[in-house]
Design a protein around this motif. Structure first.
Motif, PDB file in Angstrom:
ATOM      1  N   ASN A 312       0.834  -1.217   0.000  1.00 26.78           N
ATOM      2  CA  ASN A 312       0.000   0.000   0.000  1.00 26.78           C
ATOM      3  C   ASN A 312       0.858   1.252   0.000  1.00 26.78           C
ATOM      4  OD1 ASN A 312      -2.264  -1.592   0.032  1.00 26.78           O
ATOM      5  ND2 ASN A 312      -2.616  -1.393   2.233  1.00 26.78           N
ATOM      6  N   ILE A 313       1.952   1.220   0.789  1.00 29.30           N
ATOM      7  CA  ILE A 313       2.849   2.383   0.836  1.00 29.30           C
ATOM      8  C   ILE A 313       3.466   2.621  -0.539  1.00 29.30           C
ATOM      9  CG2 ILE A 313       5.082   3.171   1.753  1.00 29.30           C
ATOM     10  CD1 ILE A 313       4.247   1.973   4.445  1.00 29.30           C
ATOM     11  N   SER A 314       3.834   1.524  -1.224  1.00 28.74           N
ATOM     12  CA  SER A 314       4.400   1.665  -2.576  1.00 28.74           C
ATOM     13  C   SER A 314       3.401   2.326  -3.516  1.00 28.74           C
ATOM     14  CB  SER A 314       4.787   0.280  -3.121  1.00 28.74           C
ATOM     15  OG  SER A 314       5.786  -0.308  -2.329  1.00 28.74           O
ATOM     16  N   LYS A 315       2.125   1.912  -3.402  1.00 26.28           N
ATOM     17  CA  LYS A 315       1.094   2.509  -4.255  1.00 26.28           C
ATOM     18  C   LYS A 315       0.892   3.986  -3.906  1.00 26.28           C
ATOM     19  CE  LYS A 315      -1.416  -1.834  -4.829  1.00 26.28           C
ATOM     20  NZ  LYS A 315      -2.624  -2.610  -4.451  1.00 26.28           N
ATOM     21  N   ILE A 316       0.895   4.279  -2.600  1.00 29.45           N
ATOM     22  CA  ILE A 316       0.721   5.673  -2.166  1.00 29.45           C
ATOM     23  C   ILE A 316       1.848   6.534  -2.708  1.00 29.45           C
ATOM     24  CG2 ILE A 316       0.743   7.194  -0.151  1.00 29.45           C
ATOM     25  CD1 ILE A 316      -0.620   4.852   1.393  1.00 29.45           C
ATOM     26  N   ILE A 317       3.070   6.020  -2.583  1.00 30.38           N
ATOM     27  CA  ILE A 317       4.237   6.775  -3.063  1.00 30.38           C
ATOM     28  C   ILE A 317       4.170   6.977  -4.566  1.00 30.38           C
ATOM     29  CG2 ILE A 317       6.740   6.607  -3.392  1.00 30.38           C
ATOM     30  CD1 ILE A 317       6.858   5.297  -0.596  1.00 30.38           C
ATOM     31  N   ALA A 318       3.729   5.921  -5.288  1.00 25.79           N
ATOM     32  CA  ALA A 318       3.655   6.015  -6.751  1.00 25.79           C
ATOM     33  C   ALA A 318       2.539   6.948  -7.230  1.00 25.79           C
ATOM     34  CB  ALA A 318       3.448   4.616  -7.348  1.00 25.79           C
ATOM     35  N   SER A 319       1.580   7.240  -6.325  1.00 27.96           N
ATOM     36  CA  SER A 319       0.433   8.039  -6.748  1.00 27.96           C
ATOM     37  C   SER A 319       0.749   9.526  -6.878  1.00 27.96           C
ATOM     38  CB  SER A 319      -0.717   7.850  -5.751  1.00 27.96           C
ATOM     39  OG  SER A 319      -0.368   8.417  -4.486  1.00 27.96           O
ATOM     40  N   SER A 320       1.844   9.971  -6.242  1.00 28.12           N
ATOM     41  CA  SER A 320       2.166  11.400  -6.272  1.00 28.12           C
ATOM     42  C   SER A 320       3.653  11.588  -6.065  1.00 28.12           C
ATOM     43  CB  SER A 320       1.386  12.143  -5.192  1.00 28.12           C
ATOM     44  OG  SER A 320       1.794  13.493  -5.114  1.00 28.12           O
ATOM     45  N   LEU A 321       4.195  12.644  -6.653  1.00 26.39           N
ATOM     46  CA  LEU A 321       5.603  12.981  -6.456  1.00 26.39           C
ATOM     47  C   LEU A 321       5.779  14.024  -5.360  1.00 26.39           C
ATOM     48  CD1 LEU A 321       6.817  12.999 -10.152  1.00 26.39           C
ATOM     49  CD2 LEU A 321       7.620  11.494  -8.339  1.00 26.39           C
ATOM     50  N   ASP A 322       4.673  14.459  -4.763  1.00 22.81           N
ATOM     51  CA  ASP A 322       4.746  15.398  -3.648  1.00 22.81           C
ATOM     52  C   ASP A 322       4.721  14.587  -2.353  1.00 22.81           C
ATOM     53  OD1 ASP A 322       4.613  17.369  -1.795  1.00 22.81           O
ATOM     54  OD2 ASP A 322       2.728  18.244  -2.498  1.00 22.81           O
ATOM     55  N   ILE A 323       5.900  14.387  -1.754  1.00 22.89           N
ATOM     56  CA  ILE A 323       6.014  13.497  -0.598  1.00 22.89           C
ATOM     57  C   ILE A 323       5.171  13.965   0.565  1.00 22.89           C
ATOM     58  CG2 ILE A 323       8.047  14.597   0.429  1.00 22.89           C
ATOM     59  CD1 ILE A 323       7.362  10.815   0.148  1.00 22.89           C
ATOM     60  N   ARG A 324       5.025  15.268   0.720  1.00 20.46           N
ATOM     61  CA  ARG A 324       4.232  15.777   1.853  1.00 20.46           C
ATOM     62  C   ARG A 324       2.750  15.426   1.692  1.00 20.46           C
ATOM     63  NH1 ARG A 324       8.155  19.983   1.466  1.00 20.46           N
ATOM     64  NH2 ARG A 324       9.241  20.332   3.451  1.00 20.46           N
ATOM     65  N   SER A 325       2.281  15.410   0.446  1.00 22.08           N
ATOM     66  CA  SER A 325       0.855  15.149   0.221  1.00 22.08           C
ATOM     67  C   SER A 325       0.475  13.707   0.522  1.00 22.08           C
ATOM     68  CB  SER A 325       0.485  15.479  -1.232  1.00 22.08           C
ATOM     69  OG  SER A 325       1.094  14.551  -2.116  1.00 22.08           O
ATOM     70  N   VAL A 326       1.418  12.791   0.483  1.00 23.13           N
ATOM     71  CA  VAL A 326       1.100  11.379   0.740  1.00 23.13           C
ATOM     72  C   VAL A 326       1.596  10.918   2.108  1.00 23.13           C
ATOM     73  CG1 VAL A 326       1.196  10.824  -1.716  1.00 23.13           C
ATOM     74  CG2 VAL A 326       3.242  10.553  -0.338  1.00 23.13           C
ATOM     75  N   TYR A 327       2.257  11.811   2.840  1.00 18.23           N
ATOM     76  CA  TYR A 327       2.909  11.403   4.086  1.00 18.23           C
ATOM     77  C   TYR A 327       1.909  10.935   5.137  1.00 18.23           C
ATOM     78  CZ  TYR A 327       6.210  11.368   7.912  1.00 18.23           C
ATOM     79  OH  TYR A 327       6.997  10.974   8.946  1.00 18.23           O
ATOM     80  N   LYS A 328       0.780  11.608   5.257  1.00 17.08           N
ATOM     81  CA  LYS A 328      -0.207  11.216   6.263  1.00 17.08           C
ATOM     82  C   LYS A 328      -0.792   9.845   5.949  1.00 17.08           C
ATOM     83  CE  LYS A 328      -1.526  15.677   8.158  1.00 17.08           C
ATOM     84  NZ  LYS A 328      -2.635  16.620   8.467  1.00 17.08           N
ATOM     85  N   ALA A 329      -1.017   9.592   4.673  1.00 21.68           N
ATOM     86  CA  ALA A 329      -1.534   8.274   4.287  1.00 21.68           C
ATOM     87  C   ALA A 329      -0.533   7.179   4.642  1.00 21.68           C
ATOM     88  CB  ALA A 329      -1.841   8.250   2.789  1.00 21.68           C
ATOM     89  N   ILE A 330       0.767   7.459   4.463  1.00 24.49           N
ATOM     90  CA  ILE A 330       1.809   6.496   4.817  1.00 24.49           C
ATOM     91  C   ILE A 330       1.793   6.224   6.315  1.00 24.49           C
ATOM     92  CG2 ILE A 330       4.315   6.144   4.939  1.00 24.49           C
ATOM     93  CD1 ILE A 330       4.553   7.704   2.336  1.00 24.49           C
ATOM     94  N   SER A 331       1.662   7.276   7.124  1.00 24.49           N
ATOM     95  CA  SER A 331       1.687   7.100   8.577  1.00 24.49           C
ATOM     96  C   SER A 331       0.492   6.283   9.060  1.00 24.49           C
ATOM     97  CB  SER A 331       1.725   8.455   9.277  1.00 24.49           C
ATOM     98  OG  SER A 331       0.519   9.165   9.075  1.00 24.49           O
ATOM     99  N   ILE A 332      -0.677   6.462   8.417  1.00 24.91           N
ATOM    100  CA  ILE A 332      -1.865   5.675   8.787  1.00 24.91           C
ATOM    101  C   ILE A 332      -1.625   4.197   8.500  1.00 24.91           C
ATOM    102  CG2 ILE A 332      -4.281   5.231   8.179  1.00 24.91           C
ATOM    103  CD1 ILE A 332      -4.532   8.294   7.706  1.00 24.91           C
ATOM    104  N   GLU A 333      -1.030   3.897   7.332  1.00 23.22           N
ATOM    105  CA  GLU A 333      -0.714   2.510   6.993  1.00 23.22           C
ATOM    106  C   GLU A 333       0.287   1.917   7.977  1.00 23.22           C
ATOM    107  OE1 GLU A 333      -1.673   0.206   4.696  1.00 23.22           O
ATOM    108  OE2 GLU A 333      -3.330   1.546   4.257  1.00 23.22           O
ATOM    109  N   LEU A 334       1.324   2.661   8.306  1.00 22.09           N
ATOM    110  CA  LEU A 334       2.361   2.152   9.218  1.00 22.09           C
ATOM    111  C   LEU A 334       1.802   1.901  10.609  1.00 22.09           C
ATOM    112  CD1 LEU A 334       5.540   4.187   8.258  1.00 22.09           C
ATOM    113  CD2 LEU A 334       5.177   1.740   8.005  1.00 22.09           C
ATOM    114  N   ASN A 335       0.807   2.703  11.024  1.00 27.38           N
ATOM    115  CA  ASN A 335       0.226   2.546  12.358  1.00 27.38           C
ATOM    116  C   ASN A 335      -0.522   1.210  12.514  1.00 27.38           C
ATOM    117  OD1 ASN A 335      -0.810   5.448  14.303  1.00 27.38           O
ATOM    118  ND2 ASN A 335       0.375   3.672  14.842  1.00 27.38           N
ATOM    119  N   ARG A 336      -0.810   0.562  11.375  1.00 25.02           N
ATOM    120  CA  ARG A 336      -1.457  -0.753  11.435  1.00 25.02           C
ATOM    121  C   ARG A 336      -0.495  -1.817  11.953  1.00 25.02           C
ATOM    122  NH1 ARG A 336      -3.500  -2.019   5.637  1.00 25.02           N
ATOM    123  NH2 ARG A 336      -3.959  -4.003   6.666  1.00 25.02           N
ATOM    124  N   ILE A 337       0.812  -1.627  11.733  1.00 25.03           N
ATOM    125  CA  ILE A 337       1.776  -2.658  12.109  1.00 25.03           C
ATOM    126  C   ILE A 337       2.822  -2.164  13.102  1.00 25.03           C
ATOM    127  CG2 ILE A 337       1.557  -4.037  10.003  1.00 25.03           C
ATOM    128  CD1 ILE A 337       3.892  -2.553   8.815  1.00 25.03           C
TER     129      ILE A 337
END
Length: 820
Positions: A312-337
């Motif tokens: 999921n993180i790979s897909k989130i990262i691939a969805s945008s080149l603006d790292i700040r715009s996807v950072y919150k989505a990454i943190s939500i995914e990481l909080n699962r594990i």
């Protein structure tokens, strides 16, 4: 009348007694296992048959072995050990198996069966015997055997009695064997149950109460056997999944089918274990029950969840080149594990002395270490991570080891983990996690974080690269638009013009709107359209740029000659063809004037020069009168200079013809050493004048070569002339020949000053001279090597130069062999 006494009939009495004994035997046989009733059987039979020994032998299923399952005797010599024995040829049991009939042994000593089989009986005093088959469903499964100390003790009258009990005895033996088999299976199941690698539960059909649990169940859940028995599996199940378990239990009972599912169960230590559990209906203690076989998949599910999160993180990262715009989505995914309360990315600034908190995610409001803020690199945990390229765990911020510890402690962060972001072997930043719990992080999380950090590092670098590309793109657009040469962007499959620059409009007289509706072939002359298509296809197939000249038409109908550089490029994310053109119409006109002028001058010089050479030869041959020694020397110098001048003119003419494709190459098979000698003879005058040694190597045993002898001789003359020219007086020039399987290799080496490396590829072009003219050295036109290159190319060979400054130069060419 005298009454006759009523004496009992002995025969009838005996029959009644036999029937009574048989009834007893049947009752005994049906009452228990064969090993437990054998004494009762032997006691009853003893009333009817006189014997001293009785045994039952049972065959294995393969009938190659037998077991003595019961033995009764009234003497103490024979020992009975419960084990299996092989069925041997020549034995009584083998005869019974083969024939299915009883066997009598009237006298043991005279028996025709194996003597060793009876040695034990003879020692015990057994003189005669009788063995009857035990048959079950028509198959011999064993035998009942009798022995007597009396010879010839058994007869066929005993068979009538024995036939009536052997059938029931065979059934008893088979039942006993079946019972033993069932008991063995039960014991085996019990062992499997107790020591299975999976946890196994036996549950009451109603309520799911545990009535049996194996060792693995005890180990997995951490409860004792006593604590588990009587507990409800529903109570141990996670409250979030209890409804699902109830539904599965009901479905398994109603449909009597198995069902596999995942569910979490509470361990005694308060943690949860994930079981992959299969429930099915079984019989337990004569009642319907539910069996649960559970496999611990906690780690497997954790890895699967980690894999899912990473995906999921790979897909989130691939969805945008603006790292700040996807950072919150990454943190939500990481909080699962991962259990954390704060997460940020830290990057060094351009100076490397400060660290920027590039992005931040947290579940609380107040923070000093906010996004966009800076920390010094020195004395911080992040700085240590950047310097050592290794992760750091701070287990309690209250200890205040690093500069940021106090600030994090004030925010309630009690422990943190800083992990390096690696990209192509360099640490470009750090991924940092904070928790409100002391000692919340461990080294076990490193493998997972390494995978995440790799994706994140690539994303950060891609962001940087994207920003750089945007800057470069803007720069390219400016260069594209302001370029002094016409530039066309084409669709590679159709040739349709996709974009042009301003100079293209000026050169061809069309407006941009007009050109964007055209195909590039519309600008080409009809006879050159095929060449244009081939040029584009070659560039696409080779992946490299191609250059060619072409004539194109302007809007006003006039033609212009352009040199086109064709290359593959990318435009708008698509593969395109880029044409960069240089208008050489004026240049071509000037070149044509120069060619015409050169041709005229050369032709006008060649005829009088031929006359001059002929006149000098007449004087040298003294046909016009005698000449003295000094006059002869002067005439030779004049003749050699004239011949050299004629060769230069001839080279220039031949180069012109070769470029135009009009020069004929007349080949024949010749001996290459002859060409070498002819060339040496032509340079002999200049060679001797400088006292230069000219060596020949490898000229023996050379194969015949298929060449134009006159032109190859001129190539050798040009190379030798150059070698002599640049070699100092009393120096050395060497011409070396060698062969391989495909070609002849010729090397002309001088001992001159050498050639600068930047000129090694240019010296074969027309009019190129790599140094200024020097006093005392003959002038060079820069045509000789150009001629050599064209001649060798016409022969499908190669020519090149090698040189080391102050160590001389070598000119090498190859000529391929052709079969005669």
């Amino acid at each position: 009348m005298t009454e006759i006494p009523d004496y009992p009939d002995p025969r009838a009495h005996r029959l009644r007694e036999e029937r009574r004994i048989l009834r007893n035997l049947n009752r005994i046989i049906a009452s228990s296992l064969i090993s437990e009733v054998f004494e009762g059987i032997s006691g009853e039979l003893k009333k009817l048959i006189d014997f001293d020994r009785m045994s039952i032998t049972v065959l294995t299923e393969q009938k190659d072995q037998f077991e003595l399952v019961a033995l009764a005797k009234d003497y103490g010599l024979t020992k009975f050990a419960p084990q299996r024995y092989p069925v041997k040829e020549g034995t009584v049991l083998k005869r019974i198996i083969d024939t299915g009939r009883p066997v009598f042994i009237k006298e043991t000593e005279k028996s025709r069966f194996l003597p060793q089989a009876h040695s034990g009986l003879l020692k015990a005093g057994i003189q005669s015997g009788l063995s009857c088959p035990l048959k079950y469903k028509g198959e011999v499964i064993g035998a009942i055997n009798f022995g007597s100390r009396k010879a010839n003790n058994f007869s066929r009258k005993h068979l009538r009695l024995l036939r009536r009990i052997t059938n029931q005895l065979a059934v008893a033996v088979e039942n006993s064997r079946l019972f033993n088999k069932i008991r063995e299976e039960q014991e085996r199941y019990k062992k499997l149950f107790d020591y299975a690698k999976e946890a196994i539960f036996i549950l009451e059909a109603q309520g799911g109460y545990i009535i049996e649990a194996n060792h693995q169940a005890v180990n997995d859940l951490g409860y004792s056997q006593r604590e588990l028995l009587g507990a409800s599996l529903l109570e141990l199940c996670s409250s979030l999944e209890r409804a699902t378990l109830i539904q599965v239990l009901q479905e398994v009972l109603e449909k009597e089918t198995s069902h596999t599912f995942d569910s979490s169960f509470l361990r005694k230590d308060g943690t949860f274990i994930v079981f992959e559990m299969t429930l099915s209906v079984v019989e337990y203690g004569g009642k319907k029950a539910i069996q649960g076989i559970a496999r611990d998949v906690t780690e497997k599910r954790k890895r699967e969840q980690e894999k899912e999160v990473i995906g999921n993180i790979s897909k989130i990262i691939a969805s945008s080149l603006d790292i700040r715009s996807v950072y919150k989505a990454i943190s939500i995914e990481l909080n699962r594990i991962l259990d954390f309360d704060r997460m940020d990315i830290a990057l060094p600034d351009e100076s490397g002395e400060k660290i920027e908190l590039f992005a931040l995610a947290k579940d609380y409001d107040f923070t000093v270490l906010r996004e966009g803020g800076y920390l010094p690199r020195e004395f911080t945990a992040i700085g240590v991570v950047l310097d050592t390229h290794k992760p750091i765990i701070v287990r309690d911020t209250e200890e205040g080891r690093f500069l940021e510890d106090d600030k994090l402690f004030a925010e309630g962060i009690r422990s943190y983990l800083d992990f390096p972001l690696e990209y192509k072997g360099y640490t470009i930043g750090a991924l940092n996690f904070g928790s409100k719990k002391v000692n919340n992080f461990s080294e076990k999380q490193f493998d997972l974080l390494e995978q995440i950090s790799n994706h994140l590092a690539v994303a950060i670098e891609n962001t940087k690269l994207f920003n750089k590309i945007k800057e470069e793109g803007a720069k390219y657009e400016r260069l594209f638009e302001n370029a002094s040469n016409p530039i066309f962007i084409l669709d590679p499959s159709t040739g349709q013009i996709l974009n042009i620059n301003h100079q293209a409009e000026l050169t061809f007289g069309y407006a941009m709107e007009e050109l964007l509706e055209m195909n590039i072939l519309k600008l080409s002359l009809k006879e050159e359209q095929a060449s244009m298509i081939n040029l584009i296809q070659e560039a696409l197939q080779s992946g490299s740029s191609k250059t060619a000249r072409s004539k194109l038409t302007r809007k006003d109908g006039t033609c212009c000659t352009v040199e086109i550089h064709v290359s593959e490029s990318e435009y708008g994310g698509k593969r395109v063809i880029q044409l960069v053109m240089q208008d050489i119409t004026e240049q071509e006109h000037l070149e044509q004037i120069r060619r015409d002028l050169t041709s005229m001058i050369v032709h006008d010089l060649k005829n009088p020069l031929g006359t001059l050479i002929g006149t000098l030869e007449v004087f040298l041959e003294e046909r016009a009168g005698p000449v003295n020694g000094m006059q002869q020397q002067l005439l030779k110098t004049a003749l050699n200079s004239s011949v050299n001048l004629l060769n230069m003119i001839t080279d220039l003419l031949d180069i012109h013809k070769m470029e135009e494709g009009n020069l004929r190459v007349e080949r024949e098979f010749v001996a290459f050493p002859q060409l070498i000698e002819a060339a040496v003879e032509q340079v002999k005058f200049f060679q001797q004048a400088k006292a230069i040694t000219l060596k020949r190597e490898g000229t023996e045993n050379l194969p015949m070569i298929f060449v134009d002898p006159e032109k190859i001789t001129r190539v050798l003359v040009n190379l030798l002339n150059n070698a002599v020219k640049y070699t100092p007086e009393r120096g050395q020039v060497c011409i070396t020949t060698s062969v391989n399987s495909a070609e002849l290799i010729v090397r002309v080496q001088d001992s001159g000053p050498g050639i600068p490396s930047e000129y090694l590829d240019k010296i074969f072009d027309k009019f190129v001279q790599f140094e200024p003219r020097q006093a005392g050295r003959a002038a060079s036109t820069g045509l000789g090597l150009a001629f050599c290159k064209l001649v060798i190319k016409a022969h499908k060979g190669k020519i090149w130069a090698e040189s080391t400054p102050n160590q001389g130069s070598s000119f090498i060419f190859t000529l391929p062999f052709v079969s005669q």
